[in-house]
Design an enzyme around this catalytic site. Sequence first.
Site, short mmCIF file in Angstrom:
data_model
loop_
_atom_site.label_atom_id
_atom_site.label_comp_id
_atom_site.label_asym_id
_atom_site.label_seq_id
_atom_site.Cartn_x
_atom_site.Cartn_y
_atom_site.Cartn_z
N ARG A 212 -11.04 0.81 -7.77
CA ARG A 212 -10.50 1.87 -6.90
C ARG A 212 -9.08 2.17 -7.37
NH1 ARG A 212 -6.94 -0.95 -3.68
NH2 ARG A 212 -7.58 -3.03 -2.98
N HIS B 159 -6.37 0.19 -0.78
CA HIS B 159 -7.58 -0.25 -0.07
C HIS B 159 -7.91 0.74 1.04
CE1 HIS B 159 -10.51 -2.89 1.77
NE2 HIS B 159 -9.86 -2.79 2.92
N TYR C 111 0.28 -5.83 -5.81
CA TYR C 111 -0.65 -6.85 -6.32
C TYR C 111 -1.40 -6.40 -7.58
CZ TYR C 111 -3.88 -4.06 -3.39
OH TYR C 111 -4.59 -3.04 -2.79
#
Length: 370
Positions: free
Chosen positions: A269, A273, A283
Site C-alpha cells: 500500500r 494504513h 516506519y
Amino acid sequence: MAPKLKAQFDAEKVLKDTESQFEMIQILDEDGNVVNKDLVPDLSDEQLVELMERMVWTRILDQRSISLNRQGRLGFYAPTAGQEASQLASQYALEQEDFILPGYRDVPQLIWQGLPLTEAFLFSRGHFKGNRMPEGVNALSPQIIIGAQYVQTAGVALGLKKRGKQAVAITYTGDGGSSQGDFYEGINFASAYKAPAIFVIQNNNYAISTPRSKQTAAETLAQKAISVGIPGLQVDGMDALAVYQATKEARDRAVNGEGPTLIETITYRYGPHTMAGDDPTKYRTSDEDSEWEKKDPLVRFRKYLEGKGLWTEEKENEVIDRAKAEIKTAIKEADNTEKQKVTDLMENMYEAMPQHLAEQYEIYKEKESK
C-alpha cells in the site's frame, strides 16, 4: 542443565522442505513481459482492457477519496493505491452469484460487484444506507474487526454448499489479520466441511506499523494453509494476470466440491494504513517505497497491454475523466442524502425496542422534529 539429546530426525529440514514449496507465482515481470506463458489466463482483449479500466478508475477513486477525507467530506478511509491488482483481478475472477466478505480496505471489490459508489461514500460516513447491499449484490459490509470476516466466510460458504449453489464465498484480510485467531478458526472450519471458500491474505508488509517479519516466523503466509489441510498459494499481488488466474482456479476447485484455497498476494500500500492519523514515514523508508513503486500494478499491466496494442494514453485519459465525473456525481448524491438521525439508529437496531430506549426514542423524536 540437562545435556541436549541427539535428534533422531531433522525437524529443521522438514520445515525448510515445506517452505520451499511456496515460491511466488508470477506471470508478468515489472516491465510487463510474460515470464510464464503456461499460466497466462484465457482472457479476451476486451476483458483485458476492462480490467485495466477498472484499475485506473479505482486509482483515481483512491486519490479523490483521500482528498475528500482531508476536506472532511468522508469519514473512515483506508487507501488502496498499490493493491489494485490484488483486489480487482481477484474480484474479476468471480461470478455475480458469488459472495464477498470484505475487510475495511476492500470497498473497490464491492463497487465492481455492484455496490453504487454513492453508497460506498455513505459507508465511509457511517450512514446506515451505506451498509445495505442492493438486491442482487451478494456481500456483507466491510468488516472492521480484524480477521472476523474469515469466520463469517466459512459459515457463508457452508451455507452455499448446503443449498447446492454453484457459488463461492471470498474474503480478504491483511498480513496482520493472518495473525488473528479468527483466521485459523475460519480456514479450519471451511477445510473440515470442504466449504467453497477463497481466503485471500493481502500481504502489504505491514499491519499498520508492525512489519510482517515481527508477526510470525513463518517464511510465507501461504504455508499456513497446510495446518488445516488446504492448498495455499503465494502470488505476486502486483501482477493482475497472476492474481486473476490463481483466484479463478481456486473458484473452479471450490464449485467442483474440492474445498477452500488460501491465497497470499504479495503487494504494497503506497499510502497510510488509514487516514485516521497513521504516518507511514515513521516506519517505512523512502527507499522501500521507491522499490515498490517500480512494481506498480498499473504500470506493469499498462506496459503489457501497450505491447499488445490494446492501450494508449488517450484511452487512459478517457477513463480518468470518466472516473472523476462519476465520483463528482456520487459525492454530490451522498451530500444530498438525508442525514442520519439518532432515531434511525434505534429503529434499525431493534424490532421491539426496550422500554428504557422507547422512552428515549420519544425524546429524540421530539428534538429531531424541531
